[in-house]
Write a protein that holds these residues in place. Structure first.
Motif, PDB file in Angstrom:
ATOM      1  N   ILE A   1      33.403  17.595 -29.923  1.00 41.72           N
ATOM      2  CA  ILE A   1      34.775  17.540 -30.753  1.00 41.72           C
ATOM      3  C   ILE A   1      34.739  16.632 -31.705  1.00 41.72           C
ATOM      4  O   ILE A   1      34.432  15.414 -31.715  1.00 41.72           O
TER       5      ILE A   1
ATOM      6  N   SER B   1      42.046  11.400 -29.995  1.00 46.50           N
ATOM      7  CA  SER B   1      41.244  12.352 -29.796  1.00 46.50           C
ATOM      8  C   SER B   1      41.978  13.721 -29.594  1.00 46.50           C
ATOM      9  O   SER B   1      41.220  14.843 -29.796  1.00 46.50           O
TER      10      SER B   1
ATOM     11  N   THR C   1      42.760  18.241 -33.224  1.00 46.07           N
ATOM     12  CA  THR C   1      41.690  18.722 -32.598  1.00 46.07           C
ATOM     13  C   THR C   1      41.819  20.031 -31.635  1.00 46.07           C
ATOM     14  O   THR C   1      42.859  20.322 -31.222  1.00 46.07           O
TER      15      THR C   1
ATOM     16  N   LYS D   1      36.718  14.595 -34.683  1.00 49.46           N
ATOM     17  CA  LYS D   1      38.162  14.037 -34.927  1.00 49.46           C
ATOM     18  C   LYS D   1      38.029  13.355 -36.353  1.00 49.46           C
ATOM     19  O   LYS D   1      37.186  12.955 -36.710  1.00 49.46           O
TER      20      LYS D   1
END
Length: 177
Positions: free
Chosen positions: A81, A88, A92, A83
């Protein structure tokens, strides 16, 4: 029923020797992350990599410094993922992904303790996850406030103490293993 997931936050080249934002002890933290990663893979615990991209002089998009460090490279099928903020979860798909896989408990590792690890852990707790931060599988750096240097070891200890107060269980790698 509890279901764990491992978060590996921002273990990227710029944080290591010769990078644009060298941390204190990134190799030791990465070695500990590697041990945890191997255990999680063997146990079938989902692994989620968080990769920060910024244009603030380090972790710059499409540069070698923004790449995940070779010591903890993802396998095919492991989630990555991207960001753009310390948290985080902000803007996202992390929360949605964790919900889809049914995660309830997060094992949190990564870099930088004082920014992305802290912000992500606090947000995760606010979203209802049980968090375990592996302190020696995280790295930070010396900071400064009011023209006074705060050594990385003090930053690390203080951040972990703050997280332990409410947000996370704090363990070391050997305790986790």
């Amino acid at each position: 029923m509890k279901k764990q997931a491992l978060l590996i936050i921002d273990v990227q080249q710029d944080y290591f020797k010769g990078g644009k934002m060298e941390l204190s002890g990134p190799d030791a933290a990465a070695a500990n992350i590697r041990q945890i990663l191997e255990k999680c893979r063997k146990k079938g615990i989902p692994v989620i990599y968080i990769k920060h991209q910024a244009d603030a002089g380090f972790l710059v998009t499409n540069t070698p410094g923004a790449e995940i460090h070779p010591s903890v490279q993802p396998l095919a099928g492991e989630k990555i993922i991207t960001k753009h903020y310390p948290n985080s979860f902000r803007e996202t798909e992390l929360l949605k992904h964790l919900q889809q896989i049914g995660a309830t408990d997060l094992i949190i590792t990564g870099m930088m303790t004082h920014a992305c690890v802290d912000a992500t852990t606090r947000a995760a707790k606010d979203f209802g996850f049980h968090c375990t931060v592996v302190a020696d599988a995280c790295a930070t750096r010396d900071l400064e406030i009011n023209q006074q240097k705060v050594p990385a070891a003090e930053v690390q200890r203080s951040m972990m103490a703050g997280l332990a107060f409410f947000y996370a269980d704090i363990v070391n790698t050997q305790q986790y293993l």
